[in-house]
Design an enzyme around this catalytic site. Sequence first.
Site, PDB file in Angstrom:
ATOM      1  N   GLY A 132       0.949  -1.167   0.031  1.00 37.90           N
ATOM      2  CA  GLY A 132       0.092   0.131   0.212  1.00 37.90           C
ATOM      3  C   GLY A 132       1.008   1.143  -0.118  1.00 37.90           C
ATOM      4  O   GLY A 132       1.932   1.439   0.328  1.00 37.90           O
ATOM      5  N   GLN A 188       3.224   9.873   1.221  1.00 40.93           N
ATOM      6  CA  GLN A 188       4.542   9.250   1.198  1.00 40.93           C
ATOM      7  C   GLN A 188       5.294   9.533  -0.027  1.00 40.93           C
ATOM      8  O   GLN A 188       6.498   9.287  -0.126  1.00 40.93           O
ATOM      9  CB  GLN A 188       4.184   7.703   1.286  1.00 40.93           C
ATOM     10  CG  GLN A 188       3.969   7.121   2.445  1.00 40.93           C
ATOM     11  CD  GLN A 188       3.752   5.646   2.632  1.00 40.93           C
ATOM     12  OE1 GLN A 188       2.669   5.173   2.069  1.00 40.93           O
ATOM     13  NE2 GLN A 188       4.677   5.093   3.092  1.00 40.93           N
ATOM     14  N   CYS A 237       6.866   0.112   7.137  1.00 40.35           N
ATOM     15  CA  CYS A 237       6.525   1.238   6.143  1.00 40.35           C
ATOM     16  C   CYS A 237       7.595   1.561   5.319  1.00 40.35           C
ATOM     17  O   CYS A 237       8.691   1.776   5.834  1.00 40.35           O
ATOM     18  CB  CYS A 237       6.122   2.287   7.232  1.00 40.35           C
ATOM     19  SG  CYS A 237       5.436   3.884   6.254  1.00 40.35           S
ATOM     20  N   LEU A 238       7.440   1.867   4.064  1.00 42.10           N
ATOM     21  CA  LEU A 238       8.186   2.477   3.162  1.00 42.10           C
ATOM     22  C   LEU A 238       8.801   3.774   3.449  1.00 42.10           C
ATOM     23  O   LEU A 238      10.074   3.871   3.130  1.00 42.10           O
ATOM     24  CB  LEU A 238       7.645   2.616   1.703  1.00 42.10           C
ATOM     25  CG  LEU A 238       7.243   1.325   1.214  1.00 42.10           C
ATOM     26  CD1 LEU A 238       6.201   1.464  -0.204  1.00 42.10           C
ATOM     27  CD2 LEU A 238       8.399   0.480   0.560  1.00 42.10           C
ATOM     28  N   HIS A 285      -3.547   1.199   8.060  1.00 43.34           N
ATOM     29  CA  HIS A 285      -2.115   2.043   8.114  1.00 43.34           C
ATOM     30  C   HIS A 285      -2.218   3.254   7.002  1.00 43.34           C
ATOM     31  O   HIS A 285      -1.528   4.153   7.424  1.00 43.34           O
ATOM     32  CB  HIS A 285      -1.134   0.792   7.962  1.00 43.34           C
ATOM     33  CG  HIS A 285       0.409   1.062   7.465  1.00 43.34           C
ATOM     34  ND1 HIS A 285       1.307   0.683   8.332  1.00 43.34           N
ATOM     35  CD2 HIS A 285       0.784   2.086   6.771  1.00 43.34           C
ATOM     36  CE1 HIS A 285       2.228   1.441   7.841  1.00 43.34           C
ATOM     37  NE2 HIS A 285       2.161   2.193   6.941  1.00 43.34           N
ATOM     38  N   GLU A 286      -2.669   2.924   5.975  1.00 45.90           N
ATOM     39  CA  GLU A 286      -2.692   3.855   4.927  1.00 45.90           C
ATOM     40  C   GLU A 286      -3.584   5.052   5.090  1.00 45.90           C
ATOM     41  O   GLU A 286      -3.118   6.134   4.840  1.00 45.90           O
ATOM     42  CB  GLU A 286      -3.156   3.135   3.539  1.00 45.90           C
ATOM     43  CG  GLU A 286      -2.315   2.040   3.084  1.00 45.90           C
ATOM     44  CD  GLU A 286      -0.778   2.239   3.093  1.00 45.90           C
ATOM     45  OE1 GLU A 286      -0.465   3.447   2.822  1.00 45.90           O
ATOM     46  OE2 GLU A 286       0.039   1.293   3.095  1.00 45.90           O
ATOM     47  N   HIS A 299      -1.954   7.402   7.095  1.00 48.17           N
ATOM     48  CA  HIS A 299      -0.857   8.448   6.498  1.00 48.17           C
ATOM     49  C   HIS A 299      -1.605   9.540   6.216  1.00 48.17           C
ATOM     50  O   HIS A 299      -0.836  10.605   6.292  1.00 48.17           O
ATOM     51  CB  HIS A 299      -0.208   7.669   5.498  1.00 48.17           C
ATOM     52  CG  HIS A 299       1.004   6.625   5.699  1.00 48.17           C
ATOM     53  ND1 HIS A 299       2.041   7.273   6.180  1.00 48.17           N
ATOM     54  CD2 HIS A 299       0.986   5.230   5.403  1.00 48.17           C
ATOM     55  CE1 HIS A 299       2.766   6.211   6.204  1.00 48.17           C
ATOM     56  NE2 HIS A 299       2.433   5.121   5.855  1.00 48.17           N
TER      57      HIS A 299
HETATM   58 NI    NI Z   1       3.255   3.489   5.545  1.00 48.54          NI
END
Ligand code: NI
Length: 177
Positions: free
Chosen positions: A47, A52, A90-91, A132-133, A136
């Site tokens: 995701g 991000q 997380c990226l 999670h997304e 963000h």
């Molecule tokens: Ni993340």
Amino acid sequence: MSALKIVKMGNPVLRKTAKPVVFPLDSKTEDLISRMAETLMHEEGAGLAAPQVGDSLRIVVALLGGAPHILLNPVLTMEGEDMEWGLEGCLSIPGLRGVVPRFQRISWTAQNMAGEPVSGTAEGFSARLLQHEVDHLDGILYPDRMPDLRLLTHVDEIENFLPGEDPGSHEGEQEHE
Ligand code: NI
């Protein structure tokens, strides 16, 4: 088209409340969405949220049931009070994983690229991913959701962190989100 650069924890854009997407989409936003989908594939993630990649807009691209979904202005509703603890990454926080409690079941509504309403339900890993997304979009990162920061680990120590378990089989674990 090319993959976008992922911004990392510490970048202020990750702490902002993202703005709603307005319709009809302009070409810049359409381009951003396509590039986000490409970036998600490039990073082999599950995701990605627009903050991000440095754009403070309410856009999420997520693999749900193996297929990429584009959710614009997503809203989640928790279904029931059951929580599940699981490992997240997380990226924007490379090299770390943490154990985070999330609601087990949710329903979601969003808009597609035509501005039409779309909705669905999710449980387990997909429910965790969407929580999670969407976090963000509200400037929240997964460590903020951890009641115990001792449950944060570097990936290089994951086998010591989860002794006797195959980390790959851990419920809810995902390399990148
Ligand atoms: Ni993340």
